[in-house]
Design a protein around this motif. Sequence first.
Motif, PDB file in Angstrom:
ATOM      1  N   PRO A 129     -30.921  20.476  42.705  1.00 60.36           N
ATOM      2  CA  PRO A 129     -32.348  20.456  42.368  1.00 60.36           C
ATOM      3  C   PRO A 129     -32.625  20.345  40.870  1.00 60.36           C
ATOM      4  CG  PRO A 129     -31.861  22.180  43.971  1.00 60.36           C
ATOM      5  CD  PRO A 129     -30.538  21.670  43.483  1.00 60.36           C
ATOM      6  N   LEU A 130     -31.703  20.801  40.025  1.00 57.49           N
ATOM      7  CA  LEU A 130     -31.946  20.797  38.585  1.00 57.49           C
ATOM      8  C   LEU A 130     -31.350  19.577  37.884  1.00 57.49           C
ATOM      9  CD1 LEU A 130     -31.298  24.575  37.773  1.00 57.49           C
ATOM     10  CD2 LEU A 130     -33.450  23.439  38.353  1.00 57.49           C
ATOM     11  N   ALA A 131     -30.784  18.650  38.635  1.00 59.39           N
ATOM     12  CA  ALA A 131     -30.176  17.457  38.039  1.00 59.39           C
ATOM     13  C   ALA A 131     -30.910  16.210  38.511  1.00 59.39           C
ATOM     14  CB  ALA A 131     -28.690  17.371  38.406  1.00 59.39           C
ATOM     15  N   ASN A 132     -30.737  15.139  37.764  1.00 53.41           N
ATOM     16  CA  ASN A 132     -31.377  13.879  38.129  1.00 53.41           C
ATOM     17  C   ASN A 132     -30.399  12.727  37.945  1.00 53.41           C
ATOM     18  OD1 ASN A 132     -31.581  14.007  35.174  1.00 53.41           O
ATOM     19  ND2 ASN A 132     -32.768  12.123  35.389  1.00 53.41           N
ATOM     20  N   ILE A 133     -30.735  11.607  38.550  1.00 54.72           N
ATOM     21  CA  ILE A 133     -29.980  10.362  38.394  1.00 54.72           C
ATOM     22  C   ILE A 133     -30.814   9.446  37.509  1.00 54.72           C
ATOM     23  CG2 ILE A 133     -29.119   8.323  39.592  1.00 54.72           C
ATOM     24  CD1 ILE A 133     -28.532  10.110  41.990  1.00 54.72           C
ATOM     25  N   ASP A 134     -30.201   8.934  36.443  1.00 57.49           N
ATOM     26  CA  ASP A 134     -30.961   8.139  35.475  1.00 57.49           C
ATOM     27  C   ASP A 134     -31.494   6.844  36.082  1.00 57.49           C
ATOM     28  OD1 ASP A 134     -30.430  10.080  33.587  1.00 57.49           O
ATOM     29  OD2 ASP A 134     -28.652   9.069  32.820  1.00 57.49           O
ATOM     30  N   HIS A 135     -30.606   6.091  36.733  1.00 56.43           N
ATOM     31  CA  HIS A 135     -31.010   4.789  37.280  1.00 56.43           C
ATOM     32  C   HIS A 135     -30.291   4.553  38.608  1.00 56.43           C
ATOM     33  CE1 HIS A 135     -32.265   4.122  33.092  1.00 56.43           C
ATOM     34  NE2 HIS A 135     -31.029   4.464  32.758  1.00 56.43           N
ATOM     35  N   LEU A 136     -30.983   3.865  39.488  1.00 56.29           N
ATOM     36  CA  LEU A 136     -30.420   3.478  40.779  1.00 56.29           C
ATOM     37  C   LEU A 136     -30.827   2.033  41.010  1.00 56.29           C
ATOM     38  CD1 LEU A 136     -28.827   4.826  43.113  1.00 56.29           C
ATOM     39  CD2 LEU A 136     -30.999   5.193  44.250  1.00 56.29           C
ATOM     40  N   VAL A 137     -29.851   1.141  41.091  1.00 57.52           N
ATOM     41  CA  VAL A 137     -30.135  -0.282  41.222  1.00 57.52           C
ATOM     42  C   VAL A 137     -29.480  -0.797  42.495  1.00 57.52           C
ATOM     43  CG1 VAL A 137     -28.198  -0.831  39.691  1.00 57.52           C
ATOM     44  CG2 VAL A 137     -29.973  -2.532  40.096  1.00 57.52           C
ATOM     45  N   VAL A 138     -30.252  -1.554  43.276  1.00 60.85           N
ATOM     46  CA  VAL A 138     -29.791  -2.080  44.563  1.00 60.85           C
ATOM     47  C   VAL A 138     -29.943  -3.602  44.529  1.00 60.85           C
ATOM     48  CG1 VAL A 138     -30.014  -1.943  47.070  1.00 60.85           C
ATOM     49  CG2 VAL A 138     -30.663   0.028  45.649  1.00 60.85           C
ATOM     50  N   GLY A 139     -28.861  -4.290  44.920  1.00 63.63           N
ATOM     51  CA  GLY A 139     -28.907  -5.742  44.892  1.00 63.63           C
ATOM     52  C   GLY A 139     -27.811  -6.345  45.740  1.00 63.63           C
ATOM     53  N   PRO A 140     -27.531  -7.625  45.565  1.00 59.22           N
ATOM     54  CA  PRO A 140     -26.516  -8.297  46.399  1.00 59.22           C
ATOM     55  C   PRO A 140     -25.152  -7.618  46.337  1.00 59.22           C
ATOM     56  CG  PRO A 140     -27.796  -9.896  45.142  1.00 59.22           C
ATOM     57  CD  PRO A 140     -28.176  -8.550  44.618  1.00 59.22           C
ATOM     58  N   GLY A 141     -24.792  -7.032  45.191  1.00 62.10           N
ATOM     59  CA  GLY A 141     -23.488  -6.401  45.050  1.00 62.10           C
ATOM     60  C   GLY A 141     -23.406  -4.976  45.537  1.00 62.10           C
ATOM     61  N   GLY A 142     -24.501  -4.417  46.058  1.00 60.39           N
ATOM     62  CA  GLY A 142     -24.467  -3.064  46.600  1.00 60.39           C
ATOM     63  C   GLY A 142     -25.441  -2.135  45.904  1.00 60.39           C
ATOM     64  N   VAL A 143     -25.186  -0.853  46.048  1.00 58.00           N
ATOM     65  CA  VAL A 143     -26.005   0.204  45.444  1.00 58.00           C
ATOM     66  C   VAL A 143     -25.212   0.771  44.271  1.00 58.00           C
ATOM     67  CG1 VAL A 143     -27.166   2.397  45.822  1.00 58.00           C
ATOM     68  CG2 VAL A 143     -27.036   0.724  47.684  1.00 58.00           C
ATOM     69  N   VAL A 144     -25.771   0.699  43.074  1.00 60.17           N
ATOM     70  CA  VAL A 144     -25.075   1.148  41.871  1.00 60.17           C
ATOM     71  C   VAL A 144     -25.850   2.317  41.264  1.00 60.17           C
ATOM     72  CG1 VAL A 144     -24.106   0.498  39.640  1.00 60.17           C
ATOM     73  CG2 VAL A 144     -24.241  -1.194  41.485  1.00 60.17           C
ATOM     74  N   VAL A 145     -25.185   3.458  41.167  1.00 58.49           N
ATOM     75  CA  VAL A 145     -25.748   4.638  40.525  1.00 58.49           C
ATOM     76  C   VAL A 145     -25.346   4.587  39.058  1.00 58.49           C
ATOM     77  CG1 VAL A 145     -25.775   7.155  40.489  1.00 58.49           C
ATOM     78  CG2 VAL A 145     -25.614   5.935  42.669  1.00 58.49           C
ATOM     79  N   VAL A 146     -26.334   4.541  38.170  1.00 61.02           N
ATOM     80  CA  VAL A 146     -26.074   4.343  36.743  1.00 61.02           C
ATOM     81  C   VAL A 146     -26.479   5.595  35.978  1.00 61.02           C
ATOM     82  CG1 VAL A 146     -26.519   2.904  34.723  1.00 61.02           C
ATOM     83  CG2 VAL A 146     -26.506   1.873  37.016  1.00 61.02           C
ATOM     84  N   HIS A 147     -25.528   6.148  35.258  1.00 60.91           N
ATOM     85  CA  HIS A 147     -25.794   7.269  34.352  1.00 60.91           C
ATOM     86  C   HIS A 147     -25.720   6.744  32.929  1.00 60.91           C
ATOM     87  CE1 HIS A 147     -26.040  11.363  32.977  1.00 60.91           C
ATOM     88  NE2 HIS A 147     -24.943  11.212  32.258  1.00 60.91           N
ATOM     89  N   THR A 148     -26.663   7.131  32.081  1.00 60.02           N
ATOM     90  CA  THR A 148     -26.762   6.601  30.727  1.00 60.02           C
ATOM     91  C   THR A 148     -26.323   7.641  29.710  1.00 60.02           C
ATOM     92  OG1 THR A 148     -28.595   5.154  31.358  1.00 60.02           O
ATOM     93  CG2 THR A 148     -28.315   5.604  29.020  1.00 60.02           C
ATOM     94  N   GLU A 149     -25.540   7.194  28.737  1.00 61.38           N
ATOM     95  CA  GLU A 149     -25.141   8.039  27.619  1.00 61.38           C
ATOM     96  C   GLU A 149     -25.307   7.254  26.323  1.00 61.38           C
ATOM     97  OE1 GLU A 149     -24.481  11.083  27.512  1.00 61.38           O
ATOM     98  OE2 GLU A 149     -23.884  11.682  29.541  1.00 61.38           O
ATOM     99  N   SER A 150     -25.423   7.994  25.215  1.00 62.61           N
ATOM    100  CA  SER A 150     -25.520   7.384  23.893  1.00 62.61           C
ATOM    101  C   SER A 150     -24.435   8.006  23.025  1.00 62.61           C
ATOM    102  CB  SER A 150     -26.909   7.621  23.294  1.00 62.61           C
ATOM    103  OG  SER A 150     -27.022   6.990  22.037  1.00 62.61           O
ATOM    104  N   TRP A 151     -23.284   7.331  22.950  1.00 62.98           N
ATOM    105  CA  TRP A 151     -22.126   7.867  22.240  1.00 62.98           C
ATOM    106  C   TRP A 151     -21.737   6.933  21.102  1.00 62.98           C
ATOM    107  CZ3 TRP A 151     -19.123   8.548  27.454  1.00 62.98           C
ATOM    108  CH2 TRP A 151     -19.636   9.659  28.132  1.00 62.98           C
ATOM    109  N   ALA A 152     -21.168   7.532  20.069  1.00 63.58           N
ATOM    110  CA  ALA A 152     -20.691   6.758  18.919  1.00 63.58           C
ATOM    111  C   ALA A 152     -19.175   6.880  18.835  1.00 63.58           C
ATOM    112  CB  ALA A 152     -21.341   7.267  17.628  1.00 63.58           C
TER     113      ALA A 152
END
Length: 278
Positions: free
Chosen positions: A80-103
Amino acid sequence: MTTTGGAERGTHGRATTGASTCAEAHRPTAVVPPPTRRHHVEQQPWLAQVPAERLVAATLRGMEPEGWTSVHDVHWPGRPLANIDHLVVGPGGVVVVHTESWAGDLVVTDGEVRVGEQVRTHQVARASEAAAAVTALLAPRHRTAVRAALCLGDRSDAAVSAAGATVVGRTALPGHLRGLPPRLTPAEVTGLVQLLGVRLGGTQSPQMLTTAALQPATRAARRRAVRARADVATPTVMHPEAGRRPASRARGLLLRALVVVTTAGAGALAFTAPIPGF
């Protein structure tokens, strides 16, 4: 020595004796931490993360003409306290995308992910865990179509696999999606987008189902009965001769031999004795 404004006004507003001046000199000065600065430091990583997520969201929206539909900032099933940044669905399937900003330079060695001097394997594994939670919501025929990706929002690193997910820079993310083998039809894409939008976009995070919840009541009761029977100790059946001492066994064998010899001798005498009248 730094003093507060009230202390300065008290010193300059009236004359002080030598004793009072000495007492003021030895009085401990309270050091007040700057809460505003500390709050700013704690919030800085989150503030830096939001622009990266917006960039990734804009990149995914650019994939819509190619049949990809994306939703953003949705629930993480079972957390309940977490979220998924992006969820994209298309010809290649369902892709769960987590975003980070690293150097730093991205290096993957023997499954360990390093960015600069920091080990980031745990964060990459979280993207894989999020994909597994989404997989549990789908029908069996669609579960193999789920993928996990960790996108570096302001970078162009080529896709590399690690910790059950794909680490890829934002500018290389469209090419990664296009390179996935065809998995879903347009009708399946539409249906999955609607399903996941309802399940993950509501006011509450969906609960995770376990295999126990999917079993019929009779099957679960039968398994409980089998486990209960297994817990009962099985009685051990021993041979009558197992508990006897060697001396007792020897005496028993001797008595049996005497009985056999006596019986055999009696039988021989019976056959060799003369029969009256013959």
